[in-house]
Scaffold this active site. Structure first.
Site, short mmCIF file in Angstrom:
data_model
loop_
_atom_site.label_atom_id
_atom_site.label_comp_id
_atom_site.label_asym_id
_atom_site.label_seq_id
_atom_site.Cartn_x
_atom_site.Cartn_y
_atom_site.Cartn_z
N GLU A 1 20.27 42.00 96.12
CA GLU A 1 21.16 40.86 96.35
C GLU A 1 20.35 39.59 96.61
O GLU A 1 20.66 38.52 96.08
CB GLU A 1 22.10 41.18 97.52
CG GLU A 1 23.10 42.29 97.17
CD GLU A 1 23.84 42.87 98.37
OE1 GLU A 1 24.58 43.85 98.17
OE2 GLU A 1 23.69 42.35 99.50
N LYS B 1 32.11 34.24 103.77
CA LYS B 1 33.12 34.29 102.70
C LYS B 1 34.06 33.08 102.75
O LYS B 1 34.14 32.38 103.77
CB LYS B 1 33.89 35.60 102.82
CG LYS B 1 33.00 36.84 102.65
CD LYS B 1 33.82 38.13 102.65
CE LYS B 1 32.93 39.35 102.51
NZ LYS B 1 33.70 40.61 102.40
N HIS C 1 29.86 39.14 104.47
CA HIS C 1 29.29 40.32 103.81
C HIS C 1 27.96 40.61 104.46
O HIS C 1 27.25 39.70 104.86
CB HIS C 1 29.06 40.02 102.32
CG HIS C 1 28.08 40.97 101.67
ND1 HIS C 1 28.42 42.24 101.30
CD2 HIS C 1 26.75 40.82 101.38
CE1 HIS C 1 27.34 42.84 100.79
NE2 HIS C 1 26.32 42.01 100.83
N ASN D 1 37.41 39.11 105.47
CA ASN D 1 36.73 39.59 106.67
C ASN D 1 35.45 38.81 107.02
O ASN D 1 34.51 39.36 107.57
CB ASN D 1 36.50 41.10 106.60
CG ASN D 1 35.60 41.51 105.45
OD1 ASN D 1 35.17 40.66 104.69
ND2 ASN D 1 35.29 42.77 105.35
N TYR E 1 30.24 42.76 93.15
CA TYR E 1 31.11 43.82 93.68
C TYR E 1 31.40 44.90 92.64
O TYR E 1 32.40 45.62 92.77
CB TYR E 1 32.40 43.21 94.23
CG TYR E 1 32.24 42.63 95.63
CD1 TYR E 1 31.83 43.44 96.69
CD2 TYR E 1 32.50 41.30 95.90
CE1 TYR E 1 31.67 42.93 97.97
CE2 TYR E 1 32.35 40.78 97.19
CZ TYR E 1 31.94 41.60 98.21
OH TYR E 1 31.79 41.11 99.49
P1 ATP Z 1 30.81 43.90 102.50
O1 ATP Z 1 30.28 44.70 101.31
O2 ATP Z 1 31.60 42.68 102.10
O3 ATP Z 1 29.75 43.63 103.52
P2 ATP Z 1 31.70 46.33 103.73
O4 ATP Z 1 30.41 46.90 103.26
O5 ATP Z 1 32.00 46.39 105.19
O6 ATP Z 1 31.87 44.82 103.27
P3 ATP Z 1 32.94 47.51 101.44
O7 ATP Z 1 33.57 48.86 101.47
O8 ATP Z 1 31.64 47.32 100.76
O9 ATP Z 1 32.89 47.01 102.95
O10 ATP Z 1 34.02 46.52 100.80
C1 ATP Z 1 33.65 45.29 100.24
C2 ATP Z 1 34.69 44.24 100.58
O11 ATP Z 1 35.91 44.59 99.91
C3 ATP Z 1 35.09 44.19 102.05
O12 ATP Z 1 34.23 43.40 102.82
C4 ATP Z 1 36.47 43.58 101.97
O13 ATP Z 1 36.39 42.16 101.76
C5 ATP Z 1 37.02 44.23 100.72
N1 ATP Z 1 37.77 45.46 101.05
C6 ATP Z 1 37.24 46.67 101.38
N2 ATP Z 1 38.23 47.58 101.61
C7 ATP Z 1 39.39 46.92 101.41
C8 ATP Z 1 40.77 47.29 101.48
N3 ATP Z 1 41.14 48.53 101.82
N4 ATP Z 1 41.70 46.34 101.23
C9 ATP Z 1 41.33 45.07 100.87
N5 ATP Z 1 40.06 44.66 100.78
C10 ATP Z 1 39.10 45.56 101.05
MG MG Z 2 29.71 46.73 101.22
#
Ligand code: ATP
Ligand code: MG
Length: 150
Positions: A128, A11, A117, A114, A51
């Site tokens: 994807e 990211k 992804h 974070n 997303y």
């Molecule tokens: P990713 O899909 O990016 O691999 P993930 O599967 O661990 O991450 P998801 O729940 O799919 O988590 O959330 C997608 C992305 O949205 C997260 O990686 C993070 O960047 C953002 N995100 C998720 N929860 C929060 C939150 N509570 N506050 C801010 N950003 C968030």
């Molecule tokens: Mg996810």
């Protein structure tokens, strides 16, 4: 049968902090083959599509803004049980909860910023990977074009 590919994004925050090399090294060290790799910047419509599942959540608008804020690295990774093993390697969505040694523990700045992804299912990994890479841009360990089955 467990799928053998996953899709990842390094990211914008991790790219800006020059962690591309360290993260790719951890991926290779963990036994993943880098089947496809590109350095791109997402458009608003690409990030919204990617997303879409989070549309309506409080963090959605900021997430799309963040993901379009700078260049990213995208990759298809190949390994047996790729989705699950890669989610283990990257750690919890929230770096504060991620295990020591995971990519997010090492390189994430916050739950939003974070670092990486990782696909959450075999089906999403295929969707994807196919969204970002055509067959002529992806290769298996033998150097042949990588087939992604339905
Ligand atoms: P990713 O899909 O990016 O691999 P993930 O599967 O661990 O991450 P998801 O729940 O799919 O988590 O959330 C997608 C992305 O949205 C997260 O990686 C993070 O960047 C953002 N995100 C998720 N929860 C929060 C939150 N509570 N506050 C801010 N950003 C968030
Ligand atoms: Mg996810």
């Amino acid at each position: 049968m467990k799928g053998n590919i996953t899709f990842t994004i390094i990211k914008p925050g991790a790219v800006a902090h020059e962690h591309i090399g360290d993260i790719l090294q951890k991926i290779s060290d963990a036994g993943f083959w880098i089947a496809a790799l590109k350095y791109i910047k997402l458009s608003h419509s690409q990030a919204s599509y990617f997303y879409a599942i989070h549309k309506g959540k409080p963090f959605y608008d900021e997430l799309v803004e963040f993901m379009t804020s700078g260049p990213i690295v995208i990759a298809i990774l190949e390994k047996e049980n790729a989705v699950e093993d890669y989610r283990k390697l990257i750690g919890n969505t929230d770096p504060a909860k991620a295990n020591p040694g995971t990519i997010r523990k090492l390189f994430a700045e916050s739950i939003q910023r974070n670092a990486v992804h990782g696909s959450d299912s075999d089906l999403n990994a295929k969707k994807e990977a196919n969204f970002f890479f055509s067959k002529c841009d992806r290769f298996d360990r033998n150097g042949n074009f990588l087939e992604i089955s339905d």
